[in-house]
Write a protein that holds these residues in place. Structure first.
Motif, PDB file in Angstrom:
ATOM      1  N   SER A   1      -5.478   0.797  -2.012  1.00  0.00           N
ATOM      2  CA  SER A   1      -5.790  -0.067  -1.010  1.00  0.00           C
ATOM      3  C   SER A   1      -6.638  -0.996  -1.814  1.00  0.00           C
TER       4      SER A   1
ATOM      5  N   GLU B   1       0.764  -1.068   0.009  1.00  0.00           N
ATOM      6  CA  GLU B   1       0.064   0.137  -0.064  1.00  0.00           C
ATOM      7  C   GLU B   1       0.834   1.152  -0.037  1.00  0.00           C
TER       8      GLU B   1
ATOM      9  N   ARG C   1       0.941   3.941  -3.207  1.00  0.00           N
ATOM     10  CA  ARG C   1       0.595   5.229  -2.997  1.00  0.00           C
ATOM     11  C   ARG C   1       1.674   6.197  -3.312  1.00  0.00           C
TER      12      ARG C   1
ATOM     13  N   ASP D   1      -6.404   7.246  -3.119  1.00  0.00           N
ATOM     14  CA  ASP D   1      -5.993   6.435  -1.796  1.00  0.00           C
ATOM     15  C   ASP D   1      -6.743   5.291  -1.687  1.00  0.00           C
TER      16      ASP D   1
END
Length: 225
Positions: A211, A111, A115, A207
């Motif tokens: 995920s 993750e 990002r 975001d």
């Protein structure tokens, strides 16, 4: 009576004093600063105007140097363009590598890496470089290879190692292929939209995208094991 004060310098003090350069070649630090100034100027011009519309004269003027000084460092504009690509990759790649190297669970590491990869790939500089490389792909096929080999290969290798921890048993080739698929899953749609093919995704959407991409990818990876 002579009132002039004479300062006496000892031999030790003379040895400790740094040598002064009077003309001649610049110091290594000065040469590095000049190189960085040229590359910074060229980066801005290439990304704003493209390769064809950027001249050596404009780069030299922006960096405050002569064309002679430019040619002491670069053989031509193509060599400068290649150096600019190397420089950008050298700035971006360590940031993603740090996220992978920081450790943690596979979910947490992926993750963070997703990002950070999105943050870099969707930055104005990275999008401008992407457009520029696509436009100049036929003229400079080597640059696409540089981006693939230097920009992606190291990150893919790190991700492949991480996948071994997430679900042991896969061979090196399979882990590498899965790492490439993971990056494609993370980047494809957000980058496409940021380039103008659809509505750009918001920070909250990006975001959530990161995920979801990690969850979908790991579920499939572990199920195959």
């Amino acid at each position: 009576m002579d009132r002039t004060t004479t300062t006496i310098t000892t031999g030790a003090e003379r040895r400790e004093a740094p040598p002064r350069r009077r003309g001649g070649r610049p110091t290594r630090e000065a040469a590095a600063r000049l190189q960085e100034k040229i590359l910074e100027t060229a980066t801005g011009l290439f990304l704003k105007h493209g390769f064809g519309a950027t001249s050596i004269e404009a780069v030299a003027a922006g960096a405050g140097i002569s064309k002679r000084t430019f040619y002491h460092r670069f053989t031509d504009k193509a060599a400068l363009f290649e150096a600019v690509v190397h420089r950008l990759i050298g700035q971006w790649l360590p940031v993603v590598e740090e996220e992978i190297a920081a450790g943690g669970s596979p979910v947490a590491v992926l993750e963070r890496a997703a990002r950070q990869t999105l943050a870099i790939a969707l930055s104005p500089e990275a999008l401008a470089l992407h457009r520029l490389l696509v436009a100049e792909a036929q003229r400079f096929p080597k640059l696409a290879a540089i981006v693939a080999e230097e920009g992606s290969a190291r990150g893919i290798a790190r991700l492949a190692d991480l996948l071994e921890k997430a679900a042991p048993g896969a061979g090196a080739a399979e882990r590498r292929r899965a790492a490439e698929q993971f990056l494609a899953l993370v980047l494809s749609l957000p980058q496409r939209r940021a380039l103008g093919f659809g509505r750009a995704m918001s920070a909250a959407e990006l975001d959530r995208w990161a995920s979801d991409a990690v969850a979908i990818f790991l579920d499939g990876w572990r199920a195959r094991r």
